[in-house]
Design a protein around this motif. Structure first.
Motif, mmCIF file in Angstrom:
data_model
loop_
_atom_site.group_PDB
_atom_site.id
_atom_site.type_symbol
_atom_site.label_atom_id
_atom_site.label_comp_id
_atom_site.label_asym_id
_atom_site.label_seq_id
_atom_site.Cartn_x
_atom_site.Cartn_y
_atom_site.Cartn_z
ATOM 1 N N MET A 1 7.183 -4.382 19.754
ATOM 2 C CA MET A 1 7.976 -3.209 20.136
ATOM 3 C C MET A 1 7.293 -1.944 19.635
ATOM 4 O O MET A 1 6.861 -1.884 18.475
ATOM 5 C CB MET A 1 9.373 -3.308 19.535
ATOM 6 N N MET A 2 7.161 -0.954 20.495
ATOM 7 C CA MET A 2 6.477 0.280 20.111
ATOM 8 C C MET A 2 7.351 1.102 19.170
ATOM 9 O O MET A 2 8.573 1.175 19.331
ATOM 10 C CB MET A 2 6.147 1.115 21.358
ATOM 11 N N ALA A 3 6.690 1.741 18.200
ATOM 12 C CA ALA A 3 7.397 2.552 17.216
ATOM 13 C C ALA A 3 7.785 3.898 17.814
ATOM 14 O O ALA A 3 7.013 4.506 18.561
ATOM 15 C CB ALA A 3 6.513 2.748 15.988
ATOM 16 N N THR A 4 8.985 4.357 17.499
ATOM 17 C CA THR A 4 9.446 5.687 17.915
ATOM 18 C C THR A 4 10.013 6.397 16.702
ATOM 19 O O THR A 4 10.266 5.780 15.651
ATOM 20 C CB THR A 4 10.533 5.582 18.999
#
Length: 418
Positions: A1-4
């Motif tokens: 999951m990409m970091a935001t």
């Protein structure tokens, strides 16, 4: 999951801030009305209106063409480019015979004057004449009345005539789809609010559904353009209409005179006119409110040379309006019809191949010299649809270019039939 980095709370705060704005924008800017818009409005004094009048105007227009040198004289006066002359000439003659008037306004205001209580009979007679045309299929696509203003001296008369006209129409078969009501000389937003209340009351009394009655506003006074607080009056007028204001019509001569412009210089192309119409255009953008330019009072009458000169002036003004995004205007005389349609048809036919080619390339995703955005594609489709609506372009011609009417509908009129 990409970091935001933004948290759900951050996103919720944005939604809380912009949610009400979204609702307001949806309410105030519902989008353009892409149904058919007439290319002109013909005004006739109410006591001269009768069933068959539009056809008589067509006959008089065709006679004017004959008397002034034929259709080539019209095309010359209108400066129609050579490549489109044959098609424009043929289509103008067909239009003058089949549908010479697109929008007819039965005038109980300046064109009619003050006749006291005699106006009662005239208003009812106008409704009955319109009904006869509706029954026989001879009615113009759009028709209605311009009643007097809601300023104090004419208010009671205006409302009584409007009431008589609509009540007679309903009693004799109902309100026609193309009904148009014109409120002139608006000087205060409260007059629009009052007109909304009148529409609501008439709908209830006549058994019509809520929202059935809409009205045009004529922009004929400085107060309608710029309010005393410095705000754009037309923007407030549209908002006050609550969705019932369906058009803004520029009134050339009342507006010019109210600014002190000398009679000899009152014109559709005066800088003061351009300013007023630019304000109207910005105020109406995205609201669904239509725009109409005004008229020229130079009539095509007299010698053949005088008629051709008047045609040249009128056609140039029509073309100028079209180029500036005003697709409708007023015509005051049967002799204006040939130059109106010649200039209008030349405008659409001259741009036909380029617009159709660009739109087809956009739909096919074919790289070309112009990289069009979706908004431009809609504008191209709308241009072609307007040409189709008024008779400048045929459905078969668009189909031959790979653009059947349903292709335009997809871009311009989603949810509508072809």
């Amino acid at each position: 999951m990409m970091a935001t980095s933004l948290t759900p709370a951050d996103l919720g705060a944005v939604e809380g801030l912009l949610g009400p704005v979204d609702a307001r924008l949806t309410r105030d800017y519902p989008g353009e009305d892409t149904s058919r818009q007439p290319v002109h409005t013909v005004y006739v004094p109410a006591d001269r209106y009768r069933a068959g009048l539009a056809q008589e105007w067509g006959e008089r227009a065709r006679q004017a063409v004959t008397d002034a040198g034929g259709i080539d004289a019209v095309l010359d006066a209108a400066a129609v480019p050579a490549p489109v002359r044959p098609a424009v000439g043929a289509r103008v003659l067909v239009k003058l015979a089949a549908e010479p008037v697109e929008d007819l306004r039965i005038d109980l205001e300046d064109g009619y004057g003050d006749h006291g209580d005699a106006e009662d009979d005239v208003a009812v007679a106008a409704a009955r004449s319109l009904r006869r045309e509706l029954v026989t299929g001879a009615a113009t696509p759009f028709a209605g009345i311009r009643f007097k203003s809601l300023e104090a001296p004419t208010r009671a008369r205006a409302l009584r005539s409007l009431d008589l006209f609509l009540t007679a129409l309903v009693a004799d078969g109902g309100l026609p789809d193309g009904l148009r009501l014109t409120l002139p000389k608006v000087t205060a937003v409260e007059q629009v609010e009052a007109m909304v209340a009148v529409c609501e009351r008439l709908e209830a009394a006549l058994g019509e559904p809520a929202g059935r009655l809409c009205f045009e506003v004529q922009v004929e006074t400085p107060q309608a353009v710029l309010g005393p607080d410095g705000t754009a009056g037309v923007a407030r007028i549209i908002r006050a209409g609550g969705g019932r204001v369906d058009a803004l019509h520029y009134g050339t001569y009342d507006y010019s005179a109210s600014l002190g412009i000398a009679a000899a210089h009152q014109s559709l192309e005066h800088p003061a006119a351009d300013h007023a119409k630019a304000v109207m255009q910005v105020a109406a953008a995205g609201t669904g409110v239509r725009l109409s330019d005004g008229s020229t009072n130079v009539l095509p009458v007299g010698t053949p040379a005088q008629v051709r000169d008047a045609w040249a002036l009128h056609a140039r003004l029509v073309r100028r309006s079209l180029e500036r995004g005003y697709y409708q205007g007023w015509d005051l005389h049967p002799g204006h019809l040939p130059s109106r349609f010649a200039a209008t048809y030349a405008f659409y036919r001259h741009g036909l191949d380029e617009a159709a080619g660009r739109l087809r390339a956009y739909l096919d995703r074919v790289p070309g010299a112009v990289l069009d955005e979706p908004a431009t594609a809609r504008a191209l489709a709308w241009f072609l649809a307007r040409g189709l609506d008024c008779g400048a372009v045929g459905a078969g011609e668009l189909a031959d270019r790979g653009l059947p009417p349903e292709a335009l509908t997809t871009l311009v009129r989603p949810g509508r039939g072809s």
